[in-house]
Design a protein around this motif. Structure first.
Motif, short mmCIF file in Angstrom:
data_model
loop_
_atom_site.label_atom_id
_atom_site.label_comp_id
_atom_site.label_asym_id
_atom_site.label_seq_id
_atom_site.Cartn_x
_atom_site.Cartn_y
_atom_site.Cartn_z
N GLU A 56 -3.48 -7.49 80.54
CA GLU A 56 -2.72 -7.68 79.31
C GLU A 56 -3.29 -6.78 78.23
OE1 GLU A 56 -1.17 -11.71 78.40
OE2 GLU A 56 -2.60 -11.57 76.74
N TYR A 58 -2.48 -5.24 73.88
CA TYR A 58 -1.71 -5.09 72.66
C TYR A 58 -1.85 -3.64 72.22
CZ TYR A 58 -1.80 -10.18 71.93
OH TYR A 58 -1.66 -11.53 72.05
N LYS A 68 3.11 -5.94 73.11
CA LYS A 68 2.23 -6.69 74.00
C LYS A 68 2.77 -6.51 75.40
CE LYS A 68 0.25 -11.28 74.82
NZ LYS A 68 0.21 -12.69 74.35
N ARG A 70 2.04 -7.43 79.60
CA ARG A 70 1.31 -8.18 80.63
C ARG A 70 1.82 -7.74 81.99
NH1 ARG A 70 1.49 -14.53 80.41
NH2 ARG A 70 0.07 -14.15 78.67
N TYR A 138 -9.99 -9.53 73.67
CA TYR A 138 -9.57 -8.15 73.90
C TYR A 138 -10.55 -7.19 73.27
CZ TYR A 138 -5.17 -10.64 74.63
OH TYR A 138 -4.21 -11.52 75.06
#
Length: 142
Positions: A56, A58, A68, A70, A138
């Motif tokens: 995942e 951003y 975003k 995934r 992240y």
């Protein structure tokens, strides 16, 4: 002797201040890609990234839009929207507003708004864990 002592104290103050500034990311440093590196839950053990089961990220753009993405089970899902940067309690927070409902939105309220923040280590963290969701962490790609 006094002059040497004062010089040493001034040098220590200067070094301390310059290190503090280096730890605080600038607003422009937030733009770019942030990749998921860790998932936490209520247990103290963290899930190792290579055993996570999905990837995942951003991407924060300079025009205050974001994407975003995934990838799970060879399927990629993408969601987009706008974000705002806010300072709360000496921390930098992001309020992401999605364009439409999507399963990859991590929110406590079930609406189109997702909240993230930058922690003291300079990592991006979600607020979903405050309502029994996973803690997602992240790191900015270079």
């Amino acid at each position: 002797m006094k002059k040497i002592g004062i010089a040493v104290i001034l040098m220590l103050i200067f070094i301390s201040c310059s290190n503090e500034k280096a730890k605080s990311p600038k607003v422009s440093d937030y733009h770019g890609k942030w990749e998921l590196i860790e998932v936490t839950g209520f247990r103290p053990a963290n899930i190792i990234f290579d055993k996570l089961g999905w990837q995942e990220s951003y991407v924060f753009n300079t025009d205050e839009t974001f994407t975003k993405t995934r990838t799970k089970d060879n399927k990629t899902t993408t969601a987009t929207g706008k974000f705002a940067v806010k300072k709360l309690d000496n921390e930098t927070h992001f309020e992401l507003t999605y364009e439409e409902n999507n399963d990859i939105i991590g929110t406590c309220t079930g609406n189109l708004i997702e909240d993230l923040s930058i922690n003291k280590e300079g990592l991006l963290v979600n607020s979903w864990q405050m309502c029994d969701g996973p803690g997602l962490i992240y790191k900015k790609s270079k």
